[in-house]
Design a protein around this motif. Structure first.
Motif: not given
Lengths: 743, 268
Positions: A543, A324, A442-446, A545-546, B193-197
């Motif tokens: 983000n 992502f 944000v999405m892949n690594e948080a 996705y959000l 924080y949750p990861k998207l996968p």
């Protein structure tokens, strides 16, 4: 704010700062007219026998073609080498759509150099140099055509005109080189030296030498063939004619039947060789240096997005992605990789970057250069890995692009304000590239700053980013009488937004807009408790996705309520609805409140009756101004407020400086020397205005926060207001007890 | 290694005061319209503690998240799954409703026994709605395990768990053999924080549901009928404040007036 109950004539100064419209020909039309006139004039002046032997006195002119072949070979090699690196990127959507608009961009930004001219000195300098290179290349090509093809046109009037403009553009080139040398070696702390390399000296000194040797060659020829024989021809080569007389005054020997090997002929031969070798070597620099922008800049103008600059690309089929966002160089699109090669390190982006201005860890120029370096480092290995294994090769790079090459804090410092994109003369789009890397973080690594995480979690859990607010989405309605809830029978949905309803300071703005809408007789309703974040902060924070979930839900809600026209309080909501919701088939007519109110003033539905005698300055929010081009509506409103006198800030309109909150920085701790809102508040204060007017709840909050730091004394502080608040005072008069919601 | 996280879904503590309503007839909180319940923050931190141990122990470790509550509590379970937990269990039965800390611990203990191979249980130090802080301790009693409460740090090695506890005047470190129950405090740190996968993987996971009969519980022992605690009255206390500005031309005079006033009111 002072109020007079009498109506005064507006004493506003006329707007003199609107952005200029750009003609397609850009920098060229003036000189073109002028030179054509000279050509016509030349046509009236000379006899048809004027002319000269091209390649006079040069024994092996064919060598030029060997050089030319070498140069073409080199350029081809360079292009293939670059292209093979770009091609490791992902496909770029829609690059061959809207061809006419793209060609217009090539004309406007490539040939017209529209962006280059945003810096006047550099604009003149660059035009001098580029026009000289183009014209002198054409001059040289004509010599070749005359000499090596059956064409015979370099004689008579045209020869004289040719001599004239050849010299003219040689001189113009020298002026440009002079200006460049001054900037590079004498101007203090100039941005062009922020990332200086050896090639920079080679390019500019080399070009100067090419032009000088060109004049020496021509002067030597003139001494030999025209100075005595045809002085009336020689004068058309006005620079070389003067130079020739200078050289001649030293008394060098000139050739004659008795003395065929004169000193002037030797000078001619030598300077010709030096000139030719230098010229081809210089052109060869295109392959190895930033001189490649000669080719890449116009091409990048073709690749420039044709949609709204405020729109970020959607990740299609987001649930199907392997990774992502962009954490590896090959996950950029090839257009994003191509852009890296167009960068000329001019530093304009960094000079206008609010983070950089405030001493925070982001320089868009260095970011682009670092990515370019990284691509050159790992690109070839990735390519080989792909050939060998067929997989994406994300493990190939020994260092992490996001984290090592580009630091996390660099990405978080970006305000997505678009100032860098606006200034870039070669049309690099930094913001989408930065947001792509944020998406990865944000999405892949948080991996994100704690406060940004809290804001995102709050959006997920509570549908708004304002953690800990004690307000409800209906609090602002108290004391306003009947507030219609939108049910599809009204014309407009007034979209208040999270900041407009949940942040104390913004409630009066929401109420002002509401009262003005009601006063204008508009048919509108609000969504009250049903409003929820439209996803803008989530998208800008990375983000996606959000964002997509929120956008799809809200579009469904809008459609189910039969929403067609939306008036927003906030330019961020405005931009998202207007430019980003169409990506998910949410098509609504969207107005920012300033646009609606300006219209209502214009057709008389709102009448400013009370004077607000005050000097005001106006701050362009990035998402209403730069991203959406709405500079006039808010200023029109200010102009129509009796007594309000608009004083512009130095940085305004498309050059406006961000308040510091953009790109999710509302919810981050700033790292660096200063805070952006302090810098901007200082600029507002320095105008001497009593009020700083804006159109965005974030900007207002940033000013409210900045003012006490810049003006510690409470007395005489500048007061931040929304345009709507200013207009409310002019329409309804001073706030009294009969308006209990106003303070 | 099998770790269990107990997670409770609670009314949002960030509910604006004006939207917080109580039904005094039934002594219950009226859910605020448009405000979704959330995972109790302390339980998110407990999940973080469990996940860090899981990650330090490698692939054969797993984390199961258990929540007792209404069907809506699946959202809280999914949230912990998205953080990286492996399995989710919802304890949902009409018989469980209206219970107190004691019956809650009883049901949770039955579920943990039902799972069988659990090495350690992590709870938040208290639920952020009632703030009683009892379930963790009562749970350890029900299971007859050791417990360490209000942890700011947890380390595991060789079958021993070492817990740094927050005291009112400092910290203490205790250690015990597993199995054990640990309650985790906010000093531990923020949950990830949750990861998207992981969010997408969590969305696909099914949550196992158990009722009283699955766990071998007698419905009369749990929920309202098993409860030892009775709520007499639930109400929002009325608060009142008066502000009086001290008059006086100088700060000294104002201070003198303040002292007089405080003395008159017998406050000093």
């Amino acid at each position: 704010m002072t109020h007079d109950a009498t109506v005064e004539t507006s004493s506003n100064t006329a707007m003199t700062v609107r952005p200029k419209s750009s003609s397609l020909l850009g920098a060229w039309w003036g000189p073109a007219v002028w030179i054509s006139a000279t050509g016509v004039f030349a046509g009236t002046r000379a006899s048809d026998i004027a002319g000269r032997e091209t390649f006079f006195n040069v024994a092996q002119p064919w060598v030029v073609y060997v050089f030319l072949a070498g140069l073409v070979g080199l350029l081809t090699f360079g292009f293939v080498r670059h292209a093979s690196l770009w091609m490791i990127g992902r496909p770029t959507d829609g690059i061959l759509k809207e061809i006419p608009a793209r060609l217009r961009n090539v004309g406007r930004y490539g040939a017209g150099q529209d962006k280059v001219r945003r810096d006047r000195y550099a604009g003149i300098m660059h035009w001098c140099i580029s026009s000289s290179i183009i014209v002198l290349t054409v001059v040289t090509a004509q010599v070749a055509l005359q000499d090596d093809t059956p064409l015979n046109f370099l004689h008579g009037n045209y020869y004289l005109f040719f001599s004239f403009y050849g010299d003219l553009f040689g001189l113009i080139g020298l002026i440009g080189v002079g200006m460049a040398l001054y900037r590079r070696y004498f101007a203090s702390h100039h941005r062009i030296r922020w990332d200086e390399r050896v090639e920079d000296h080679l390019i500019i000194v080399g070009l100067g030498l090419i032009l000088v040797t060109g004049f020496v060659v021509e002067s030597a020829r003139i001494i030999e063939t025209e100075l005595v024989q045809h002085p009336d021809w020689a004068k058309w080569s006005f620079v070389s004619w003067v130079l020739a007389q200078g050289i001649d005054s030293f008394g060098f020997s000139v050739s004659s039947p008795e003395n065929p090997q004169s000193e002037i002929l030797a000078l001619h031969t030598w300077s010709w060789w030096v000139h030719v070798v230098l010229a081809f070597s210089w052109l060869g620099l295109i392959v190895f240096t930033r001189l490649d922008h000669l080719i890449f800049a116009p091409i990048n103008a073709f690749f420039l997005r044709t949609d709204a600059p405020g729109r970020l690309a959607e990740i299609k089929d987001i649930e199907e992605q392997e990774v992502f966002g962009v954490g590896h160089v090959q996950d950029f699109t090839w257009k994003q990789l191509f852009e890296l090669d167009a960068c000329v390190r001019c530093g304009r982006c960094t000079e206008v970057c609010p983070a950089n201005i405030s001493g925070q860890p982001l320089s868009p120029m260095h970011l682009i250069q670092d990515l370019k370096g990284h691509l050159a480092d790992v690109g070839p290995d990735i390519q080989m890995h792909r050939h060998a294994t067929g997989d994406a090769g994300r493990e190939v790079s020994p260092i992490a692009m996001v984290g090592d090459v580009i630091k996390d804090e660099t990405l978080w410092a970006c305000r997505t304000c678009g100032a860098c994109v606006q200034e870039c003369p070669v049309l690099i789009e930094h913001v989408p590239t930065i947001v792509d890397m944020r998406r990865f973080l944000v999405m892949n690594e948080a991996r994100l700053p704690a406060n940004a995480q809290a804001a995102l979690e709050n959006i997920e859990m509570r549908g708004h980013p304002w953690r800990g607010t004690a307000l409800e989405r209906t609090t602002w309605m108290e004391g306003l009488g009947e507030v219609t809830i939108f049910d599809g029978t009204q014309d407009y949905l007034y979209w208040v937004g999270c900041s407009g309803s949940l942040v104390e300071r913004n409630l009066p703005i929401t109420q002002s807009v509401f009262k003005l809408l009601r006063e204008s007789g508009a048919s509108f309703g609000v969504m009250g408790q049903e409003e929820t974040c439209n996803g803008d902060p989530a998208r800008r924070l990375g983000n996606e996705y959000l964002f997509q979930i929120l956008a799809q839900q809200l579009i469904e809600t809008f459609n189910s309520k039969n929403v067609q026209k939306v008036i927003t309080n906030c330019p961020h909501c405005f931009n998202t609805f207007k430019n980003e919701y169409p990506q998910f088939d949410g098509n609504f007519e969207v107005l920012h409140h300033t646009e609606f109110l300006a219209g209502a003033l214009e057709d008389g539905r709102l009448k400013p009756k009370y004077a607000v005698t005050s000097d005001v300055t106006y701050h362009d929010s990035c998402y209403l101004g730069r991203m959406n081009g709405t500079y006039d509506a808010p200023r029109q409103i200010i102009e129509m407020v009796p007594g309000a006198n608009l004083v512009e800030m130095q940085r305004n309109l498309s050059r406006g400086l961000c308040c510091g909150a953009g790109g999710g920085n509302m919810w981050q701790e700033e790292i660096g020397e200063r805070r952006v809102n302090h810098v901007r508040t200082e600029e507002a204060v320095s105008t001497g205005a009593d009020q700083v007017i804006s159109n965005c709840p974030f900007c207002i909050q940033m000013f409210e926060d900045g003012v006490p730091s810049i003006q510690p004394e409470e007395e005489g502080r500048i007061k931040p207001f929304d345009v709507a608040e200013l207009l409310e005072a002019a329409v309804f008069g001073p706030k009294t007890d009969s308006n209990p919601t106003e303070d | 290694m099998h770790l269990v996280v107990c997670a409770k879904q609670i009314p949002d503590p960030d509910t604006p005061p004006s939207a917080f309503k109580i039904d005094e007839a039934t002594n219950s909180v009226v859910p605020a319209p448009g405000i979704s319940p959330i995972l109790s923050q302390f339980d998110g931190i407990a999940a973080e503690a469990a996940l860090r141990i899981k990650e330090s122990q490698g692939d054969d470790s797993k984390v199961t998240v258990i929540s007792m509550g209404a069907d809506s509590a699946r959202a809280a379970i999914k949230q912990v799954l998205a953080m990286g937990a492996d399995e989710g269990v919802l304890l949902n039965d009409d018989a469980f409703e209206g219970g107190d800390s004691y019956t809650t611990a009883k049901v949770l203990a039955a579920a943990i026994n039902h799972l069988g191979d659990v090495d350690a249980v992590f709870c938040g130090r208290q639920a952020a709605d009632w703030d009683m802080g009892q379930v963790g301790l009562l749970l350890s009693e029900e299971l007859n395990w050791a417990s360490a409460i209000i942890a700011k740090g947890v380390e595991y090695g060789d079958g021993n768990i070492s817990v740094q506890r927050v005291l009112t005047d400092g910290f203490e470190t205790v250690s015990t053999q597993l199995p054990a129950v640990v309650t985790v405090s906010n000093e531990f740190g923020e949950p990830r924080y949750p990861k998207l996968p992981q969010i997408m993987a969590a969305a696909k996971k099914t949550v196992t549901q158990f009722g009283a009969s699955d766990l071998g519980l007698d419905p009369s022992d749990v929920g309202a009928s098993g409860s030892r605690l009775k709520v007499e009255r639930l109400y929002i206390p009325e608060t009142d404040s008066n502000v009086e500005f001290m008059e006086g031309d100088t700060p000294q005079e104002q201070a003198a007036a303040l002292v007089q006033k405080l003395q008159a009111d017998k406050l000093i």
